[in-house]
Design an enzyme around this catalytic site. Structure first.
Site, PDB file in Angstrom:
ATOM      1  N   ARG A   1      55.072   7.492  23.481  1.00  0.00           N
ATOM      2  CA  ARG A   1      53.677   7.814  23.764  1.00  0.00           C
ATOM      3  C   ARG A   1      53.510   8.083  25.258  1.00  0.00           C
ATOM      4  O   ARG A   1      54.260   7.578  26.089  1.00  0.00           O
ATOM      5  CB  ARG A   1      52.766   6.669  23.337  1.00  0.00           C
ATOM      6  CG  ARG A   1      52.607   6.563  21.813  1.00  0.00           C
ATOM      7  CD  ARG A   1      51.627   5.474  21.427  1.00  0.00           C
ATOM      8  NE  ARG A   1      52.174   4.158  21.689  1.00  0.00           N
ATOM      9  CZ  ARG A   1      51.898   3.397  22.727  1.00  0.00           C
ATOM     10  NH1 ARG A   1      51.043   3.816  23.668  1.00  0.00           N
ATOM     11  NH2 ARG A   1      52.450   2.215  22.882  1.00  0.00           N
TER      12      ARG A   1
ATOM     13  N   ASP B   1      51.603  -2.624  11.668  1.00  0.00           N
ATOM     14  CA  ASP B   1      51.147  -2.038  12.943  1.00  0.00           C
ATOM     15  C   ASP B   1      49.634  -1.969  13.095  1.00  0.00           C
ATOM     16  O   ASP B   1      49.122  -2.119  14.193  1.00  0.00           O
ATOM     17  CB  ASP B   1      51.752  -0.627  13.096  1.00  0.00           C
ATOM     18  CG  ASP B   1      51.653  -0.093  14.513  1.00  0.00           C
ATOM     19  OD1 ASP B   1      51.986  -0.834  15.446  1.00  0.00           O
ATOM     20  OD2 ASP B   1      51.241   1.062  14.688  1.00  0.00           O
TER      21      ASP B   1
ATOM     22  N   ARG C   1      63.294   5.538  16.352  1.00  0.00           N
ATOM     23  CA  ARG C   1      62.426   5.033  15.278  1.00  0.00           C
ATOM     24  C   ARG C   1      62.953   5.404  13.893  1.00  0.00           C
ATOM     25  O   ARG C   1      63.697   6.374  13.739  1.00  0.00           O
ATOM     26  CB  ARG C   1      61.022   5.648  15.431  1.00  0.00           C
ATOM     27  CG  ARG C   1      60.316   5.272  16.732  1.00  0.00           C
ATOM     28  CD  ARG C   1      59.505   4.024  16.562  1.00  0.00           C
ATOM     29  NE  ARG C   1      58.999   3.483  17.816  1.00  0.00           N
ATOM     30  CZ  ARG C   1      58.102   2.507  17.876  1.00  0.00           C
ATOM     31  NH1 ARG C   1      57.595   1.987  16.772  1.00  0.00           N
ATOM     32  NH2 ARG C   1      57.705   2.013  19.032  1.00  0.00           N
TER      33      ARG C   1
HETATM   34  P1  GDP Z   1      56.829  -3.795  17.133  1.00  0.00           P
HETATM   35  O1  GDP Z   1      57.018  -2.505  17.858  1.00  0.00           O
HETATM   36  O2  GDP Z   1      55.728  -4.634  17.716  1.00  0.00           O
HETATM   37  O3  GDP Z   1      56.695  -3.605  15.671  1.00  0.00           O
HETATM   38  O4  GDP Z   1      58.155  -4.649  17.413  1.00  0.00           O
HETATM   39  P2  GDP Z   1      59.502  -4.789  16.535  1.00  0.00           P
HETATM   40  O5  GDP Z   1      59.336  -5.793  15.457  1.00  0.00           O
HETATM   41  O6  GDP Z   1      59.999  -3.452  16.157  1.00  0.00           O
HETATM   42  O7  GDP Z   1      60.468  -5.414  17.624  1.00  0.00           O
HETATM   43  C1  GDP Z   1      60.699  -4.786  18.875  1.00  0.00           C
HETATM   44  C2  GDP Z   1      61.934  -5.357  19.510  1.00  0.00           C
HETATM   45  O8  GDP Z   1      61.756  -6.762  19.734  1.00  0.00           O
HETATM   46  C3  GDP Z   1      63.171  -5.206  18.633  1.00  0.00           C
HETATM   47  O9  GDP Z   1      64.277  -4.890  19.440  1.00  0.00           O
HETATM   48  C4  GDP Z   1      63.335  -6.579  18.012  1.00  0.00           C
HETATM   49  O10 GDP Z   1      64.667  -6.861  17.706  1.00  0.00           O
HETATM   50  C5  GDP Z   1      62.773  -7.513  19.092  1.00  0.00           C
HETATM   51  N1  GDP Z   1      62.172  -8.744  18.501  1.00  0.00           N
HETATM   52  C6  GDP Z   1      61.321  -8.812  17.459  1.00  0.00           C
HETATM   53  N2  GDP Z   1      61.010 -10.096  17.145  1.00  0.00           N
HETATM   54  C7  GDP Z   1      61.672 -10.869  18.037  1.00  0.00           C
HETATM   55  C8  GDP Z   1      61.775 -12.291  18.232  1.00  0.00           C
HETATM   56  O11 GDP Z   1      61.172 -13.103  17.526  1.00  0.00           O
HETATM   57  N3  GDP Z   1      62.558 -12.713  19.268  1.00  0.00           N
HETATM   58  C9  GDP Z   1      63.241 -11.825  20.067  1.00  0.00           C
HETATM   59  N4  GDP Z   1      63.988 -12.328  21.052  1.00  0.00           N
HETATM   60  N5  GDP Z   1      63.186 -10.480  19.898  1.00  0.00           N
HETATM   61  C10 GDP Z   1      62.411 -10.002  18.902  1.00  0.00           C
HETATM   62  P1  PGA Z   2      54.920  -0.223  17.396  1.00  0.00           P
HETATM   63  O1  PGA Z   2      54.262   1.186  17.003  1.00  0.00           O
HETATM   64  O2  PGA Z   2      53.717  -1.040  17.788  1.00  0.00           O
HETATM   65  O3  PGA Z   2      55.589  -0.610  16.152  1.00  0.00           O
HETATM   66  O4  PGA Z   2      55.845  -0.091  18.585  1.00  0.00           O
HETATM   67  C1  PGA Z   2      54.281   2.332  17.737  1.00  0.00           C
HETATM   68  C2  PGA Z   2      53.521   2.235  19.030  1.00  0.00           C
HETATM   69  O5  PGA Z   2      52.687   1.309  19.192  1.00  0.00           O
HETATM   70  O6  PGA Z   2      53.737   3.114  19.875  1.00  0.00           O
HETATM   71 MN    MN Z   3      52.019   0.082  17.461  1.00  0.00          MN
HETATM   72 MN    MN Z   4      56.523  -1.780  14.669  1.00  0.00          MN
END
Ligand code: GDP
Ligand code: PGA
Ligand code: MN
Ligand code: MN
Length: 582
Positions: free
Chosen positions: A70, A278, A366
């Site tokens: 983004r 999300d 992604r």
């Molecule tokens: P989102 O973008 O908020 O959905 O985040 P994701 O679930 O895709 O996680 C983003 C990154 O953070 C990834 O590389 C995960 O492996 C890492 N991550 C997610 N949960 C945890 C956690 O509980 N502990 C740690 N250390 N890393 C995490």
């Molecule tokens: P994420 O979604 O929150 O899973 O990273 C995409 C974004 O927020 O850009």
């Molecule tokens: Mn998001």
């Molecule tokens: Mn996500």
């Protein structure tokens, strides 16, 4: 012809006159249409086939190397009054913004097909759902929208019935970062996005509609459009509590939404149900509780770090019918990213893998996949009335200061906790990574209006008859002196969620501190947890001196919004500052 269909046709004609496509394709969402588009993309190089034996109907898309995230600095909220967009958004006057971006759209689809995508955000029969139409010249966008939304004939029928829809116009243009804008006109329910093919900039149903435009509509109509996952936690007695959690991009939403319980919990009968990863739309029900739907139909998840150890549910759905964007490849043409076993042969730009060029997968690589492929997909996920929310969780990436978990005293305090959220920036947006910034409710990049008004809107839910969720804050990312994460995270996060659920039921202990209620080590279930007592003590301790500085900085942040900031939040900040000093 219904008047709304006539309005839709008029708009499509108008856009075609401006962009001059070679042809127009109305998307019906069918299998045959999808197959035709995949053929077209394979022929044109938009998609590359993956190993059909290990990954049937999976494809790789490589985006332009300057178009991988983004672009917050090119994203605008164009309200008539600048103050309505607030200091949290870039603003441009609507007339100027239309003129600027229409100048880019002029003639931009010559020689291309223009796709018209009617879509519904939320279950097609839910009163909480809202529809939109995206016009785009990118078949990759169509293929992703087909996974991420309810796209096609049923959505078009709902639009014809309802009359209103959000208009989104998108072109990849020349993929030139100098000719790129993502513009929102909330008063006109309109989005115009030019020059990027990346998810959050180009799949207009997602961030642009379901967060920026929807947050504006939600304020007017009395609901909430939030950057939150929704997860159901079923205890051994068979009761399910639904939690909604706001973490900034790449801070753990998808992982928490698909959590696999630690072994002891599994044996005891705990289950976790994914409703969304999300975006969450919530509205007070007749019973006073907040009821939530996930407006999306798929996941657009961060690939790196996803593995059998961290997120087996995600791995289980990624071996068929998925689109991968900017991942690496193995020698036998399987998708590869950091965190998976094996070695990459090609990097995300298609070069032979060389560690000197950085990671094989882009850090913001992604996957796009239908939610129905998720083994933990909740049977309630498509319930038109949504699910009732027991707890709201805020959280971010904080290497220091912020404890593993604490509970807000009440709703007003909880709104302050959300408003004060801070997090280190990630690769999900273009710019420096690891810089601590305030990201209120994880909505800094997504709130379609002035944050001061947004906080006031949140506060307004505390009214007679309301049975509001309890509010918590978590930090999975606290680091020890060795620079490593103190908390194991992932499945073990259920231990923290269990404490929350027991707090909601009045069954778990805590100690009251100026920043809220903190569990004592004995209040968390640590059976089978591999964690030194000293680490747990550090995760649950309150650094008073550090928090005195933090609360002062929160005060300055609230002041930066001027007179529009609700007095109740400032009073809450003062109360905590006094308690910390006293
Ligand atoms: P989102 O973008 O908020 O959905 O985040 P994701 O679930 O895709 O996680 C983003 C990154 O953070 C990834 O590389 C995960 O492996 C890492 N991550 C997610 N949960 C945890 C956690 O509980 N502990 C740690 N250390 N890393 C995490
Ligand atoms: P994420 O979604 O929150 O899973 O990273 C995409 C974004 O927020 O850009
Ligand atoms: Mn998001
Ligand atoms: Mn996500």
């Amino acid at each position: 012809m219904s008047s709304s269909l006539a309005a839709l046709n008029r708009w499509v004609d108008e856009v075609a006159r401006l962009t001059r496509p070679a042809s127009i394709h109305w998307c019906d969402g069918s299998e045959a249409e999808h197959a035709m588009l995949v053929e077209r993309m394979l022929a044109g190089g938009d998609l590359l086939p993956l190993n059909p034996d290990t990954h049937p109907r999976c494809y790789l898309h490589r985006s332009h190397p300057s178009d991988v995230a983004r672009v917050e600095h090119l994203t605008f909220v164009c309200t008539r009054e600048r103050e309505d967009a607030g200091p949290n958004n870039h603003w441009m006057a609507p007339a100027e913004a239309h003129a600027k971006i229409d100048g880019l759209f002029a003639g931009c689809m010559q020689g291309r097909t223009m796709y018209v995508i009617p879509y519904c955000m939320g279950p097609i029969d839910s009163p909480l759902s809202r529809c939109g139409v995206e016009i785009t010249d990118s078949p990759y966008v169509v293929a992703n929208m087909r996974i991420m939304t309810r796209m096609g004939a049923a959505a078009q029928a709902r639009i014809e019935r309802e009359g209103t829809f959000v208009k989104g116009l998108h072109s990849i243009g020349e993929l030139d970062p100098e000719r790129r804008f993502i513009m929102h006109f909330p008063e006109e329910l309109t989005i115009k996005s030019y020059g990027s093919g990346y998810g959050g900039n180009a799949l207009l149903g997602k961030k642009c509609h379901a967060l920026r435009i929807a947050s504006w509509q939600a304020r007017q109509e009395g609901w909430l459009a939030e950057h939150m996952l929704i997860v159901g936690i079923e205890n051994p007695e068979g009761q399910t509590h639904y939690l909604a959690a706001a973490f900034p991009s790449a801070c753990g939403k998808t992982n928490l939404a698909m959590l696999i319980p630690p072994e002891g919990y599994r044996k005891d009968g705990w289950k976790v149900w994914t409703v969304g990863d999300d975006i969450c739309w919530m509205q007070p029900g007749p019973d006073g509780r907040l009821w939530a739907i996930n407006p999306e139909a798929g996941f657009f998840g961060v690939a790196p770090g996803t593995s059998a150890a961290t997120n087996p549910n995600a791995m289980a759905m990624l071996d068929r019918d998925a689109i991968f964007t900017n991942v690496g490849l193995t020698a036998d043409n399987r998708p590869w990213w950091e965190g998976l076993p094996g070695t990459p042969a090609k990097d995300w730009q298609g070069r032979d893998y060389d560690p000197a060029n950085g990671p094989a997968a882009h850090p913001n690589a992604r996957f796009t996949v239908s939610a129905r492929q998720c083994p933990s997909w909740s049977p309630r996920a498509e319930d038109p009335q949504g699910v009732p929310i027991s707890a709201i969780v805020f959280g971010g990436r904080r290497a220091s200061l912020v404890p593993l978990v604490f509970q807000a005293r009440d709703w007003t305090h909880g709104v302050l906790v959300g408003a004060a959220m801070g997090s280190e920036t990630t690769a999900a947006a273009t710019g420096a990574v690891g810089v601590l910034r305030r990201d209120s409710m994880a909505m800094k990049p997504f709130c379609g209006y002035n944050f001061a008004d947004y906080f006031a809107h949140w506060l307004s839910f505390d009214r007679p008859g309301a049975k509001l969720p309890k509010i918590f804050h978590v930090n999975w990312f606290r680091k020890g002196a060795d620079g490593k994460f103190l908390w194991p995270g992932f499945g073990d996060n259920l231990r923290v969620l269990e404490w929350m659920i027991r707090r909601v039921g009045g069954q778990a202990g805590a100690v009251e501190t100026p920043i809220g209620y903190l569990p004592r080590p004995q209040d968390l279930n640590t059976d089978g947890l591999d964690l030194a007592p000293a680490a747990l003590a550090e995760l649950l301790s309150l650094d008073r001196e550090g928090w005195c500085e933090e609360i002062e900085s929160i005060g300055e942040y609230l002041e930066s919004f001027g007179a529009r900031m609700p007095a109740a939040l400032k009073a809450e900040q003062s109360r905590i500052a006094r308690a910390l000093a006293g």
